[in-house]
Write a protein that holds these residues in place. Structure first.
Motif, short mmCIF file in Angstrom:
data_model
loop_
_atom_site.label_atom_id
_atom_site.label_comp_id
_atom_site.label_asym_id
_atom_site.label_seq_id
_atom_site.Cartn_x
_atom_site.Cartn_y
_atom_site.Cartn_z
N VAL A 20 0.83 -1.21 0.00
CA VAL A 20 0.00 0.00 0.00
C VAL A 20 0.86 1.25 0.00
O VAL A 20 1.94 1.28 0.57
CB VAL A 20 -0.98 0.03 1.21
N ALA A 21 0.37 2.27 -0.68
CA ALA A 21 0.94 3.62 -0.65
C ALA A 21 -0.28 4.54 -0.62
O ALA A 21 -0.81 4.93 -1.66
CB ALA A 21 1.81 3.88 -1.86
N LEU A 22 -0.75 4.84 0.59
CA LEU A 22 -2.04 5.51 0.76
C LEU A 22 -1.92 6.84 1.50
O LEU A 22 -1.16 6.97 2.45
CB LEU A 22 -2.99 4.60 1.55
N ARG A 23 -2.72 7.79 1.02
CA ARG A 23 -2.85 9.10 1.67
C ARG A 23 -4.34 9.39 1.82
O ARG A 23 -5.11 9.17 0.89
CB ARG A 23 -2.23 10.19 0.79
N PRO A 24 -4.77 9.89 2.96
CA PRO A 24 -6.18 10.23 3.15
C PRO A 24 -6.63 11.31 2.16
O PRO A 24 -5.84 12.15 1.73
CB PRO A 24 -6.24 10.77 4.58
N GLY A 25 -7.92 11.26 1.83
CA GLY A 25 -8.50 12.29 0.98
C GLY A 25 -8.29 12.09 -0.51
O GLY A 25 -8.67 12.94 -1.31
N ARG A 26 -7.68 10.98 -0.90
CA ARG A 26 -7.45 10.71 -2.32
C ARG A 26 -8.05 9.35 -2.66
O ARG A 26 -8.02 8.43 -1.85
CB ARG A 26 -5.96 10.67 -2.63
N PRO A 27 -8.60 9.20 -3.87
CA PRO A 27 -9.11 7.89 -4.26
C PRO A 27 -7.97 6.89 -4.42
O PRO A 27 -6.82 7.28 -4.65
CB PRO A 27 -9.79 8.16 -5.61
N VAL A 28 -8.29 5.62 -4.26
CA VAL A 28 -7.29 4.56 -4.27
C VAL A 28 -7.56 3.60 -5.43
O VAL A 28 -8.67 3.10 -5.58
CB VAL A 28 -7.32 3.77 -2.95
N VAL A 29 -6.52 3.36 -6.24
CA VAL A 29 -6.59 2.33 -7.27
C VAL A 29 -6.16 1.03 -6.61
O VAL A 29 -5.06 0.95 -6.05
CB VAL A 29 -5.69 2.66 -8.48
N CYS A 30 -7.04 0.03 -6.62
CA CYS A 30 -6.77 -1.27 -6.01
C CYS A 30 -6.60 -2.30 -7.12
O CYS A 30 -7.52 -2.50 -7.91
CB CYS A 30 -7.91 -1.70 -5.10
N VAL A 31 -5.44 -2.92 -7.17
CA VAL A 31 -5.13 -3.92 -8.19
C VAL A 31 -4.99 -5.26 -7.50
O VAL A 31 -4.03 -5.49 -6.77
CB VAL A 31 -3.84 -3.57 -8.96
#
Length: 149
Positions: free
Chosen positions: A76-87
């Motif tokens: 994971v490389a996640l930041r709040p407030g942004r949509p997430v591309v899940c593969v």
């Protein structure tokens, strides 16, 4: 901010320098043949599964690195407030899921990956749940014993 790219026959998650430092690794590269399903999550925390193994986890600020769960490991490389591309990836890949917050249009990024991958599972538009251990009579007895103590 991490980017999800298609380069030749690979899917590449290219991390910024600070994400590389936080995740304790460089970019992630998997063959496009390993891509099973691509979805977009509007809430970053829904992409998190399991427990943190390697990386940096600052609640509400950043999640970058490897997470472990019963089905394997996720990156994971996640930041709040942004949509997430899940593969979602096939079992031959080093991870079960790549979850990356993207700056631009997450739907366009997901569609680009879908169009490039040779064998996408389009049976559902949602991610699949983690596998669970098989239930047996013994597992229920062990649970009952745990509850009594």
């Amino acid at each position: 901010m991490a980017r999800v790219l298609v380069q030749d026959d690979d899917l590449v998650v290219r991390l910024s320098w600070w994400e590389k430092a936080a995740a304790h690794r460089g970019s992630v590269r998997v063959p496009l043949t390993a891509v099973r399903r691509v979805t977009v999550e509007s809430d970053w925390w829904r992409a998190l599964r399991g427990e943190a193994l390697h990386g940096v986890w600052i609640p509400g600020v950043l999640s970058a690195g490897t997470r472990g769960h019963v089905g394997g490991q996720d990156f994971v490389a996640l930041r709040p407030g942004r949509p997430v591309v899940c593969v979602e990836l096939r079992p031959t890949a080093p991870f079960g899921l790549l979850a990356v917050s993207v700056r631009g249009d997450a739907q366009a990024t997901a569609e680009r990956v879908r169009c490039s991958a040779p064998d996408i599972d389009a049976s559902t538009a949602w991610r699949q749940p983690l596998p669970v251990a098989e239930e047996t009579a013994d597992s229920w007895r062990a649970l009952d014993m745990y509850r009594k103590h």
